[in-house]
Design a protein around this motif. Structure first.
Motif, PDB file in Angstrom:
ATOM      1  N   VAL A   1       0.831  -1.200   0.000  1.00  0.00           N
ATOM      2  CA  VAL A   1       0.000   0.000   0.000  1.00  0.00           C
ATOM      3  C   VAL A   1       0.869   1.255   0.000  1.00  0.00           C
ATOM      4  O   VAL A   1       1.946   1.297   0.599  1.00  0.00           O
ATOM      5  CB  VAL A   1      -0.945   0.021   1.221  1.00  0.00           C
ATOM      6  CG1 VAL A   1      -0.149   0.119   2.524  1.00  0.00           C
ATOM      7  CG2 VAL A   1      -1.951   1.153   1.121  1.00  0.00           C
ATOM      8  N   TYR A   2       0.383   2.268  -0.718  1.00  0.00           N
ATOM      9  CA  TYR A   2       0.928   3.611  -0.590  1.00  0.00           C
ATOM     10  C   TYR A   2       0.185   4.261   0.578  1.00  0.00           C
ATOM     11  O   TYR A   2      -1.021   4.525   0.492  1.00  0.00           O
ATOM     12  CB  TYR A   2       0.709   4.397  -1.884  1.00  0.00           C
ATOM     13  CG  TYR A   2       1.552   3.912  -3.036  1.00  0.00           C
ATOM     14  CD1 TYR A   2       2.823   4.431  -3.254  1.00  0.00           C
ATOM     15  CD2 TYR A   2       1.079   2.925  -3.907  1.00  0.00           C
ATOM     16  CE1 TYR A   2       3.617   3.985  -4.313  1.00  0.00           C
ATOM     17  CE2 TYR A   2       1.861   2.470  -4.963  1.00  0.00           C
ATOM     18  CZ  TYR A   2       3.125   3.004  -5.156  1.00  0.00           C
ATOM     19  OH  TYR A   2       3.907   2.551  -6.189  1.00  0.00           O
ATOM     20  N   VAL A   3       0.913   4.471   1.696  1.00  0.00           N
ATOM     21  CA  VAL A   3       0.228   4.834   2.936  1.00  0.00           C
ATOM     22  C   VAL A   3      -0.352   6.249   2.915  1.00  0.00           C
ATOM     23  O   VAL A   3      -1.190   6.586   3.752  1.00  0.00           O
ATOM     24  CB  VAL A   3       1.169   4.673   4.152  1.00  0.00           C
ATOM     25  CG1 VAL A   3       1.563   3.219   4.338  1.00  0.00           C
ATOM     26  CG2 VAL A   3       2.395   5.547   4.021  1.00  0.00           C
ATOM     27  N   ARG A   4       0.050   7.099   1.976  1.00  0.00           N
ATOM     28  CA  ARG A   4      -0.537   8.438   1.929  1.00  0.00           C
ATOM     29  C   ARG A   4      -1.911   8.435   1.281  1.00  0.00           C
ATOM     30  O   ARG A   4      -2.794   9.205   1.666  1.00  0.00           O
ATOM     31  CB  ARG A   4       0.386   9.399   1.175  1.00  0.00           C
ATOM     32  CG  ARG A   4       1.605   9.851   1.976  1.00  0.00           C
ATOM     33  CD  ARG A   4       2.227  11.080   1.354  1.00  0.00           C
ATOM     34  NE  ARG A   4       1.309  12.226   1.348  1.00  0.00           N
ATOM     35  CZ  ARG A   4       1.506  13.334   0.648  1.00  0.00           C
ATOM     36  NH1 ARG A   4       2.586  13.437  -0.141  1.00  0.00           N
ATOM     37  NH2 ARG A   4       0.643  14.330   0.690  1.00  0.00           N
ATOM     38  N   CYS A   5      -2.118   7.565   0.301  1.00  0.00           N
ATOM     39  CA  CYS A   5      -3.391   7.572  -0.418  1.00  0.00           C
ATOM     40  C   CYS A   5      -4.235   6.332  -0.164  1.00  0.00           C
ATOM     41  O   CYS A   5      -5.455   6.366  -0.338  1.00  0.00           O
ATOM     42  CB  CYS A   5      -3.155   7.727  -1.919  1.00  0.00           C
ATOM     43  SG  CYS A   5      -2.132   6.416  -2.639  1.00  0.00           S
TER      44      CYS A   5
ATOM     45  N   PHE B   1      -2.502   1.082   9.424  1.00  0.00           N
ATOM     46  CA  PHE B   1      -1.728   2.101  10.128  1.00  0.00           C
ATOM     47  C   PHE B   1      -0.577   2.559   9.247  1.00  0.00           C
ATOM     48  O   PHE B   1      -0.007   1.792   8.480  1.00  0.00           O
ATOM     49  CB  PHE B   1      -1.185   1.536  11.444  1.00  0.00           C
ATOM     50  CG  PHE B   1      -2.245   1.301  12.487  1.00  0.00           C
ATOM     51  CD1 PHE B   1      -2.840   2.365  13.143  1.00  0.00           C
ATOM     52  CD2 PHE B   1      -2.648   0.009  12.810  1.00  0.00           C
ATOM     53  CE1 PHE B   1      -3.825   2.159  14.095  1.00  0.00           C
ATOM     54  CE2 PHE B   1      -3.627  -0.212  13.761  1.00  0.00           C
ATOM     55  CZ  PHE B   1      -4.217   0.865  14.406  1.00  0.00           C
ATOM     56  N   ALA B   2      -0.255   3.845   9.387  1.00  0.00           N
ATOM     57  CA  ALA B   2       0.863   4.418   8.639  1.00  0.00           C
ATOM     58  C   ALA B   2       1.974   4.780   9.633  1.00  0.00           C
ATOM     59  O   ALA B   2       1.691   5.416  10.649  1.00  0.00           O
ATOM     60  CB  ALA B   2       0.403   5.660   7.881  1.00  0.00           C
ATOM     61  N   PRO B   3       3.214   4.337   9.380  1.00  0.00           N
ATOM     62  CA  PRO B   3       3.693   3.773   8.114  1.00  0.00           C
ATOM     63  C   PRO B   3       3.922   2.271   8.119  1.00  0.00           C
ATOM     64  O   PRO B   3       4.549   1.757   7.194  1.00  0.00           O
ATOM     65  CB  PRO B   3       5.040   4.483   7.986  1.00  0.00           C
ATOM     66  CG  PRO B   3       5.552   4.526   9.395  1.00  0.00           C
ATOM     67  CD  PRO B   3       4.336   4.717  10.269  1.00  0.00           C
TER      68      PRO B   3
ATOM     69  N   SER C   1      -9.866  -3.097  11.601  1.00  0.00           N
ATOM     70  CA  SER C   1     -11.118  -2.423  11.277  1.00  0.00           C
ATOM     71  C   SER C   1     -10.957  -0.908  11.381  1.00  0.00           C
ATOM     72  O   SER C   1     -10.004  -0.401  11.984  1.00  0.00           O
ATOM     73  CB  SER C   1     -12.228  -2.883  12.227  1.00  0.00           C
ATOM     74  OG  SER C   1     -11.997  -2.380  13.545  1.00  0.00           O
ATOM     75  N   GLU C   2     -11.901  -0.183  10.813  1.00  0.00           N
ATOM     76  CA  GLU C   2     -11.834   1.279  10.824  1.00  0.00           C
ATOM     77  C   GLU C   2     -11.851   1.837  12.237  1.00  0.00           C
ATOM     78  O   GLU C   2     -11.035   2.701  12.586  1.00  0.00           O
ATOM     79  CB  GLU C   2     -13.000   1.864  10.020  1.00  0.00           C
ATOM     80  CG  GLU C   2     -13.046   3.385  10.045  1.00  0.00           C
ATOM     81  CD  GLU C   2     -14.212   3.962   9.278  1.00  0.00           C
ATOM     82  OE1 GLU C   2     -14.302   5.209   9.171  1.00  0.00           O
ATOM     83  OE2 GLU C   2     -15.041   3.171   8.770  1.00  0.00           O
TER      84      GLU C   2
ATOM     85  N   ARG D   1      -7.551   4.570   4.784  1.00  0.00           N
ATOM     86  CA  ARG D   1      -8.523   3.607   4.258  1.00  0.00           C
ATOM     87  C   ARG D   1      -7.917   2.923   3.040  1.00  0.00           C
ATOM     88  O   ARG D   1      -7.378   3.562   2.144  1.00  0.00           O
ATOM     89  CB  ARG D   1      -9.828   4.307   3.876  1.00  0.00           C
ATOM     90  CG  ARG D   1     -10.906   3.354   3.358  1.00  0.00           C
ATOM     91  CD  ARG D   1     -12.201   4.103   3.090  1.00  0.00           C
ATOM     92  NE  ARG D   1     -12.064   5.059   2.000  1.00  0.00           N
ATOM     93  CZ  ARG D   1     -12.281   4.733   0.706  1.00  0.00           C
ATOM     94  NH1 ARG D   1     -12.596   3.489   0.374  1.00  0.00           N
ATOM     95  NH2 ARG D   1     -12.138   5.670  -0.235  1.00  0.00           N
ATOM     96  N   LEU D   2      -8.008   1.601   3.015  1.00  0.00           N
ATOM     97  CA  LEU D   2      -7.423   0.824   1.919  1.00  0.00           C
ATOM     98  C   LEU D   2      -8.345   0.839   0.702  1.00  0.00           C
ATOM     99  O   LEU D   2      -9.563   0.655   0.826  1.00  0.00           O
ATOM    100  CB  LEU D   2      -7.171  -0.611   2.359  1.00  0.00           C
ATOM    101  CG  LEU D   2      -6.178  -0.775   3.518  1.00  0.00           C
ATOM    102  CD1 LEU D   2      -6.076  -2.233   3.944  1.00  0.00           C
ATOM    103  CD2 LEU D   2      -4.821  -0.219   3.163  1.00  0.00           C
ATOM    104  N   ILE D   3      -7.748   1.056  -0.463  1.00  0.00           N
ATOM    105  CA  ILE D   3      -8.507   1.086  -1.720  1.00  0.00           C
ATOM    106  C   ILE D   3      -8.041  -0.099  -2.573  1.00  0.00           C
ATOM    107  O   ILE D   3      -6.938  -0.089  -3.139  1.00  0.00           O
ATOM    108  CB  ILE D   3      -8.302   2.403  -2.474  1.00  0.00           C
ATOM    109  CG1 ILE D   3      -8.662   3.582  -1.557  1.00  0.00           C
ATOM    110  CG2 ILE D   3      -9.118   2.439  -3.752  1.00  0.00           C
ATOM    111  CD1 ILE D   3      -8.342   4.946  -2.170  1.00  0.00           C
TER     112      ILE D   3
END
Length: 442
Positions: A331-335, A388-390, A396-397, A434-436
């Motif tokens: 994942v790109y943690v910023r987007c 969680f970033a990074p 869950s949300e 949020r994961l896309i």
């Protein structure tokens, strides 16, 4: 040596003083109150060390583990204050079987509070020491997961950090106190330790680095919000935080709060943070079977890398966290855009770990996704939708948002939000994303 016994003086806690009686040094549990053979003992609650995601890196062994259940003992081992003595030398009582707390006021004046057996409570001790009187051995957790190891890693956790007393009868209330009894059944507060005489003539004190507690507002549930960090004294009273962790001046007494542990209470030992879960609270948490079903459901949706068009899949937790799998989601943690692993988009001029998302062009860390496996850290059984970033741990949300806004103590006076699964400090505006995912094209 001059002894001046006062049978009416002991701990500042009124609830303790109400039970002071002339008793023998050892009173066993009442017949019939213990679990019968074959029955599960009453569970008071569980302690979970933040930052290990279900298991220590070296494996859970004996009293050295990432999670410990506190259950009713076959025989009560709790203690309660009994008699206070003023003595002319800073020596503790010589009776090793007699629990006591020693307050050294000066070289020529000490106060010793003797404790007597309490048949109504069970006592559990937590600390860095591996001696037999410690029930739960805890070592420093470094940010990013794992224990601080090696000769250069100096621990800030006390050998006898704290003790928890649990009522053996319903509602099985559990209370936390700073400091634990050593091999001589003594707690020793030297001249430099923060200690004081209370307005009613009793004694209280704080340990060197302190024991901090935070009770969540609204319990540990979907509607939870972080509470306020407080410090717990040796006698279980609640104080505001000192200016720094080991400052000599204590905080202000908080009279409307108590040392009773609640579901979701956090206990910080200056090097490791523990989460307290009650049996009722654990019933609302997801089970390991539910977490595994969520993993399989996520994989069954056949998410794809939007660029490489390869099918992604979360690896089984049985593999352990070694190296990312070939199908591992990244994942790109910023987007929040989820991809398979690829080597393009590096932006080394912005940092060695910076990548540019090919979908939205945002630049930031690009990390593999790992499912959170410590179910007791989850607020609800919701689907794994946020990371969680990074660090990339997924949950869950509501779980992600709660921990992202919960500051955890660090060092002498700093606080940082951290991933509960690995201990990494969170970054970015929200600390989670949020994961896309992209579904299959067919």
């Amino acid at each position: 040596m001059v002894l001046e016994g006062n049978p009416e003086v002991g701990s500042p806690r009124t609830s303790d003083l109400q039970h002071l009686e002339n008793q023998g040094s050892c009173v066993l549990s009442s017949p019939g109150e213990d679990a019968q053979p074959g029955e599960e003992p009453i569970k008071y609650g569980e302690l979970i060390v933040l930052g290990y995601n279900g298991c220590l890196a070296s494996g859970d062994k004996g009293r050295r583990r990432s999670r410990l259940a506190l259950s009713r003992r076959p025989h009560a081992n709790g203690v309660k204050p009994d008699v206070m003595h003023h003595i002319s030398t800073p020596l503790a009582l010589s009776n090793r079987g007699q629990h006591s707390i020693s307050y050294t006021l000066s070289r020529s004046h000490s106060v010793i509070v003797e404790y007597t057996h309490d048949s109504d409570t069970d006592m559990f001790q937590i600390g860095r020491s591996t001696e037999n009187m410690i029930d739960f051995v805890v070592t420093d957790t470094s940010p990013g997961g794992g224990a601080a190891e090696g000769p250069s890693a100096q621990s800030t956790i006390s050998r006898y950090a704290c003790r928890i007393l649990c009522d053996r009868r319903p509602p099985y209330t559990s209370r936390i106190y700073a400091a634990g009894f050593d091999a001589s059944s003594n707690i020793f507060l030297g001249e430099r330790a923060a200690k004081w005489r209370t307005p009613d003539g009793l004694m209280d004190g704080l340990t060197t680095n302190g024991v901090l507690v935070m009770h969540p507002a609204g319990g540990f549930s979907e509607d939870s919000a972080p509470g306020v960090w407080r410090e717990i004294s040796v006698c279980g009273n609640v104080y505001t935080l000192r200016d720094s962790r080991s400052a000599q001046q204590r905080g202000k007494l908080v009279v409307n709060e108590s040392n009773v542990l609640q579901d979701g209470s956090l206990i910080d030992l200056c090097g490791a943070t523990l989460l307290w879960r009650t049996p009722a609270g654990l019933l609302r948490a997801p089970t390991l079977k539910q977490l595994e079903a969520q993993r399989q459901e996520a994989n069954a949706a056949r998410p794809q890398c939007p660029v490489g068009l390869s099918t992604l899949a979360f690896p089984s937790p049985a593999r352990g966290r070694t190296a990312p799998d070939k199908q591992q989601p990244w994942v790109y943690v910023r987007c929040g855009h989820v991809h398979g692993y690829h080597g393009w988009g590096c932006r080394r001029e912005r940092g060695p770990q910076q990548r540019e998302c090919p979908l939205c062009r945002l630049v930031g860390p690009y990390v593999p996704l790992w499912l959170g496996q410590e179910a007791g850290l989850c607020l609800d059984p919701g689907p794994p939708s946020h990371a969680f970033a990074p660090c990339g741990h997924v949950c869950s949300e509501k779980t992600a948002r709660y921990w992202a806004q919960t500051p955890l103590p660090h060092g002498t006076h700093a606080f940082h939000a951290a991933c509960p699964f690995c201990g990494a400090w969170l970054t970015g505006e929200h600390g989670c994303v949020r994961l896309i995912f992209q579904g299959p094209l067919d």
